[in-house]
Design a protein around this motif. Sequence first.
Motif, PDB file in Angstrom:
ATOM      1  N   ARG B  74     -14.694   5.670  10.244  1.00 25.56           N
ATOM      2  CA  ARG B  74     -14.269   4.311   9.938  1.00 25.56           C
ATOM      3  C   ARG B  74     -14.370   4.043   8.427  1.00 25.56           C
ATOM      4  NH1 ARG B  74     -14.955  -0.591  13.550  1.00 25.56           N
ATOM      5  NH2 ARG B  74     -14.127  -2.175  12.168  1.00 25.56           N
ATOM      6  N   ILE B  75     -15.476   4.484   7.831  1.00 29.68           N
ATOM      7  CA  ILE B  75     -15.681   4.250   6.400  1.00 29.68           C
ATOM      8  C   ILE B  75     -14.658   5.048   5.583  1.00 29.68           C
ATOM      9  CG2 ILE B  75     -17.269   4.782   4.497  1.00 29.68           C
ATOM     10  CD1 ILE B  75     -19.513   3.987   6.573  1.00 29.68           C
ATOM     11  N   LEU B  76     -14.478   6.311   5.978  1.00 33.06           N
ATOM     12  CA  LEU B  76     -13.491   7.125   5.250  1.00 33.06           C
ATOM     13  C   LEU B  76     -12.093   6.545   5.425  1.00 33.06           C
ATOM     14  CD1 LEU B  76     -14.807  10.714   5.939  1.00 33.06           C
ATOM     15  CD2 LEU B  76     -14.871   9.428   3.794  1.00 33.06           C
ATOM     16  N   ALA B  77     -11.806   6.052   6.637  1.00 32.68           N
ATOM     17  CA  ALA B  77     -10.488   5.440   6.859  1.00 32.68           C
ATOM     18  C   ALA B  77     -10.313   4.246   5.931  1.00 32.68           C
ATOM     19  CB  ALA B  77     -10.350   5.009   8.311  1.00 32.68           C
ATOM     20  N   ALA B  78     -11.367   3.433   5.772  1.00 26.24           N
ATOM     21  CA  ALA B  78     -11.272   2.266   4.882  1.00 26.24           C
ATOM     22  C   ALA B  78     -10.983   2.720   3.464  1.00 26.24           C
ATOM     23  CB  ALA B  78     -12.572   1.469   4.930  1.00 26.24           C
ATOM     24  N   ILE B  79     -11.684   3.754   3.021  1.00 27.93           N
ATOM     25  CA  ILE B  79     -11.507   4.224   1.641  1.00 27.93           C
ATOM     26  C   ILE B  79     -10.091   4.769   1.446  1.00 27.93           C
ATOM     27  CG2 ILE B  79     -12.226   6.010   0.004  1.00 27.93           C
ATOM     28  CD1 ILE B  79     -15.063   5.615   1.056  1.00 27.93           C
ATOM     29  N   ILE B  80      -9.654   5.600   2.396  1.00 23.96           N
ATOM     30  CA  ILE B  80      -8.337   6.238   2.212  1.00 23.96           C
ATOM     31  C   ILE B  80      -7.213   5.226   2.403  1.00 23.96           C
ATOM     32  CG2 ILE B  80      -6.814   8.058   3.043  1.00 23.96           C
ATOM     33  CD1 ILE B  80      -9.391   9.490   4.015  1.00 23.96           C
ATOM     34  N   ALA B  81      -7.314   4.413   3.461  1.00 16.94           N
ATOM     35  CA  ALA B  81      -6.236   3.456   3.712  1.00 16.94           C
ATOM     36  C   ALA B  81      -6.186   2.415   2.593  1.00 16.94           C
ATOM     37  CB  ALA B  81      -6.438   2.773   5.050  1.00 16.94           C
ATOM     38  N   GLY B  82      -7.345   1.957   2.137  1.00 17.55           N
ATOM     39  CA  GLY B  82      -7.368   0.995   1.030  1.00 17.55           C
ATOM     40  C   GLY B  82      -6.688   1.595  -0.188  1.00 17.55           C
ATOM     41  N   ALA B  83      -7.040   2.839  -0.490  1.00 17.35           N
ATOM     42  CA  ALA B  83      -6.440   3.516  -1.637  1.00 17.35           C
ATOM     43  C   ALA B  83      -4.934   3.636  -1.465  1.00 17.35           C
ATOM     44  CB  ALA B  83      -7.060   4.898  -1.805  1.00 17.35           C
ATOM     45  N   SER B  84      -4.502   4.042  -0.269  1.00 14.99           N
ATOM     46  CA  SER B  84      -3.074   4.307  -0.117  1.00 14.99           C
ATOM     47  C   SER B  84      -2.279   3.009  -0.122  1.00 14.99           C
ATOM     48  CB  SER B  84      -2.798   5.144   1.137  1.00 14.99           C
ATOM     49  OG  SER B  84      -3.098   4.409   2.284  1.00 14.99           O
ATOM     50  N   LEU B  85      -2.777   1.951   0.531  1.00 15.68           N
ATOM     51  CA  LEU B  85      -2.051   0.675   0.522  1.00 15.68           C
ATOM     52  C   LEU B  85      -1.951   0.142  -0.906  1.00 15.68           C
ATOM     53  CD1 LEU B  85      -3.640  -1.057   3.642  1.00 15.68           C
ATOM     54  CD2 LEU B  85      -1.293  -0.240   3.428  1.00 15.68           C
ATOM     55  N   SER B  86      -3.060   0.250  -1.634  1.00 15.76           N
ATOM     56  CA  SER B  86      -3.082  -0.309  -2.977  1.00 15.76           C
ATOM     57  C   SER B  86      -2.190   0.479  -3.943  1.00 15.76           C
ATOM     58  CB  SER B  86      -4.517  -0.341  -3.486  1.00 15.76           C
ATOM     59  OG  SER B  86      -4.553  -0.758  -4.812  1.00 15.76           O
ATOM     60  N   VAL B  87      -2.272   1.805  -3.874  1.00  9.19           N
ATOM     61  CA  VAL B  87      -1.476   2.594  -4.826  1.00  9.19           C
ATOM     62  C   VAL B  87       0.012   2.483  -4.457  1.00  9.19           C
ATOM     63  CG1 VAL B  87      -1.451   4.904  -3.754  1.00  9.19           C
ATOM     64  CG2 VAL B  87      -1.548   4.688  -6.229  1.00  9.19           C
ATOM     65  N   ALA B  88       0.301   2.357  -3.158  1.00  6.61           N
ATOM     66  CA  ALA B  88       1.690   2.160  -2.752  1.00  6.61           C
ATOM     67  C   ALA B  88       2.217   0.842  -3.317  1.00  6.61           C
ATOM     68  CB  ALA B  88       1.809   2.168  -1.230  1.00  6.61           C
ATOM     69  N   GLY B  89       1.390  -0.203  -3.259  1.00 15.57           N
ATOM     70  CA  GLY B  89       1.792  -1.498  -3.807  1.00 15.57           C
ATOM     71  C   GLY B  89       2.007  -1.411  -5.306  1.00 15.57           C
ATOM     72  N   CYS B  90       1.096  -0.708  -5.971  1.00 16.13           N
ATOM     73  CA  CYS B  90       1.181  -0.549  -7.424  1.00 16.13           C
ATOM     74  C   CYS B  90       2.511   0.090  -7.819  1.00 16.13           C
ATOM     75  CB  CYS B  90      -0.004   0.301  -7.866  1.00 16.13           C
ATOM     76  SG  CYS B  90       0.012   0.792  -9.557  1.00 16.13           S
ATOM     77  N   VAL B  91       2.880   1.142  -7.111  1.00 17.54           N
ATOM     78  CA  VAL B  91       4.113   1.856  -7.433  1.00 17.54           C
ATOM     79  C   VAL B  91       5.345   1.031  -7.042  1.00 17.54           C
ATOM     80  CG1 VAL B  91       5.486   3.877  -6.804  1.00 17.54           C
ATOM     81  CG2 VAL B  91       3.086   4.134  -7.355  1.00 17.54           C
ATOM     82  N   MET B  92       5.289   0.389  -5.874  1.00 17.91           N
ATOM     83  CA  MET B  92       6.416  -0.441  -5.435  1.00 17.91           C
ATOM     84  C   MET B  92       6.695  -1.565  -6.432  1.00 17.91           C
ATOM     85  SD  MET B  92       7.759   0.093  -2.347  1.00 17.91           S
ATOM     86  CE  MET B  92       7.466   0.637  -0.706  1.00 17.91           C
ATOM     87  N   GLN B  93       5.621  -2.220  -6.900  1.00 18.24           N
ATOM     88  CA  GLN B  93       5.802  -3.317  -7.841  1.00 18.24           C
ATOM     89  C   GLN B  93       6.480  -2.812  -9.105  1.00 18.24           C
ATOM     90  OE1 GLN B  93       1.749  -4.720  -7.963  1.00 18.24           O
ATOM     91  NE2 GLN B  93       1.948  -5.537  -5.895  1.00 18.24           N
ATOM     92  N   ASN B  94       6.156  -1.611  -9.488  1.00 17.82           N
ATOM     93  CA  ASN B  94       6.781  -1.040 -10.679  1.00 17.82           C
ATOM     94  C   ASN B  94       8.229  -0.645 -10.418  1.00 17.82           C
ATOM     95  OD1 ASN B  94       7.552   1.709 -12.095  1.00 17.82           O
ATOM     96  ND2 ASN B  94       6.273   0.577 -13.515  1.00 17.82           N
ATOM     97  N   ILE B  95       8.490   0.136  -9.385  1.00 18.17           N
ATOM     98  CA  ILE B  95       9.848   0.655  -9.234  1.00 18.17           C
ATOM     99  C   ILE B  95      10.820  -0.400  -8.737  1.00 18.17           C
ATOM    100  CG2 ILE B  95       9.299   3.106  -9.001  1.00 18.17           C
ATOM    101  CD1 ILE B  95       9.291   2.933  -6.112  1.00 18.17           C
ATOM    102  N   LEU B  96      10.320  -1.412  -8.030  1.00 20.89           N
ATOM    103  CA  LEU B  96      11.225  -2.479  -7.609  1.00 20.89           C
ATOM    104  C   LEU B  96      11.276  -3.608  -8.639  1.00 20.89           C
ATOM    105  CD1 LEU B  96      10.455  -2.643  -3.783  1.00 20.89           C
ATOM    106  CD2 LEU B  96      12.421  -1.619  -4.899  1.00 20.89           C
ATOM    107  N   ARG B  97      10.544  -3.483  -9.720  1.00 14.23           N
ATOM    108  CA  ARG B  97      10.516  -4.456 -10.805  1.00 14.23           C
ATOM    109  C   ARG B  97      10.266  -5.849 -10.240  1.00 14.23           C
ATOM    110  NH1 ARG B  97       9.962  -3.027 -14.811  1.00 14.23           N
ATOM    111  NH2 ARG B  97      11.428  -4.015 -16.216  1.00 14.23           N
TER     112      ARG B  97
END
Lengths: 250, 358
Positions: B74-97
């Motif tokens: 559960r803890i590892l899932a939180a760390i990995i999913a949090g990381a992936s959701l956040s980095v996906a958002g970071c990249v989306m905000q950039n490439i979709l301007r």
Amino acid sequence: MILSVNNVDFRYPSHNVLKNVKFEVERGDCLAILGTNGVGKSTLLKCINKILRPQQGVITVEKDEISKLSLRKVAQKIGYVSQRQESGRFTVFDAVILGRKPHITWDVTERDMAIVNHIIKMLGLESFSLRYIDELSGGELQKVVIARALAQEPRVLLLDEPTSNLDLKNQLDVLNIIQNVVREQQIAAIVTMHDLNLAIRFADKFIFLKKGTIFAAGGFEIITPEIIEEVYAVPVAVESFRAIPVVVPL
Amino acid sequence: MKTKIAQEIPEGYLKYTGRKTATIVFLALLTCVLVVLAINAGSAELNPIQIIMTLLGKGDENSRVVIWNIRLPRILAAIIAGASLSVAGCVMQNILRNPLASPFTLGISQGAAFGAALAIVVLGAGSMQSRAADAVIISNPYIVTISAFTCSMAATMVILALAKHVGAKPEAMVLAGVALGSLFSAATTIIQYFAHDVQIAAIVFWTFGDLGRVTWNNVNIMFFLTITALLYFMLHRWDYNALDSGEETAKGLGVEVDKLRLIGMTLSSLITSVAVAFMGIIGFIGLVAPHMMRRIIGGDHRFLIPGATVMGSLLLLAADTLARTMVKPLTLPVGAITSFMGAPLFLYLLLSREAKKR
């Protein structure tokens, strides 16, 4: 010869823009592209830089045909400053480092940093190199984006209306910097401009575009009232002031 | 080598980048501390010594089961999913301007919810039973997961095909995402209309988002995909910086913008869809964690990508730990907690920055 543009045609789906454009640029040349709004000046620069792909024609930089180069390779040879600037939350130093992007594989090297530092000094940006670019004045920002293009170490520099946002002093500053770099490094600059007198002061070669094609090309000898009136549909007088031609609308 | 580079850089700049690195390291350490707290927190009372012994493989059977089978995944899932959701958002905000872009912009969450509803109602994965802790249990989680993943990726595929066909224009993609999102929402509503009340409860419960659903296998899949995506994003960190200076400037700097956009969208959608399929919808992190990092360390993707990754992990782990411990023995929906916790924090950052500007 550093750049050759040969029979370039470009059209958008709805209309033709460039037709049979053909010219050459030598090392050390400052070329001004002149013409009315919408005639295709910016489009021509974007074709040279492969941002747009012409439907026909061949453009070569130092014997390399740009249609056969990747955008990264093109960026190693051609620096481009667009008409509109967007300013993100970066420092001036970061913005200039970005000019090294076409040369970076994983991270910046010592040489990249040396170049960036040299250019920042050359353009007098040291005093605000750690300021955020979204907090700069129009003139400062314009110098930063030119610095970024110079950091690419381009063989050809394309500048789309580099002086349109600048006050008199900054206009002269920016153009002087470009002139000096072009002469010292024996590269070429192609600049689109609206101010004829500024163009005359800056450039040594001129191209007048009309209806998407070259109407006249050459040195000071083509700065004549007839040609300018044909291109802009405005009657002008061309006087000589201290041996420099001056264009005065009548 | 390093010192020679340092000679070429103004001292202020080194301090400035040093501060960013220090911030990221600090957040990473904070996450590590939180991991220890999170292992310790829960219904089964364990003391720190038991935890360490268990992690070293010397604990008793009971704490071994609790830690290795329940809390750690559960803890590892939180760390990995949090990381992936956040980095996906970071990249989306950039490439979709677009600052409002998030991993869910392209209709992924609505697609996943529809997929889950479809599985529960139509494919019969939702015969319900009650339990004290959870209101409903989904009897066949595999079908629900696969269906949710398929539908959320379908939304992405439609948009990517569209982009390929008519050119990767950011506004068009965002609008297409909104359109597909509402299409899926409508379809879900219709399924719900014909469903029994227990099935509706299961659908709603699924959309809450729950990290308790993950298995070690899920964790491994998420880890592998997230690391791959992160490596790609880091490799292109300079390209994202160039894109922040405008599309034409980026092309002038040699960035293949359309390609960057399509691959970035595919990877972000993939890691988001996987996380959503395993855990349900966890909103907010992908939208706001990257913005928080932008406020704290600036928009330079050399630092923003690792920064947003760590921030996402920290936020989701903190939210999940709170969700588990606030009303023991109940576990509150983690998606709600992320917003409860994150929204005030984000508003604070927004206001303090604006105040500083004045």
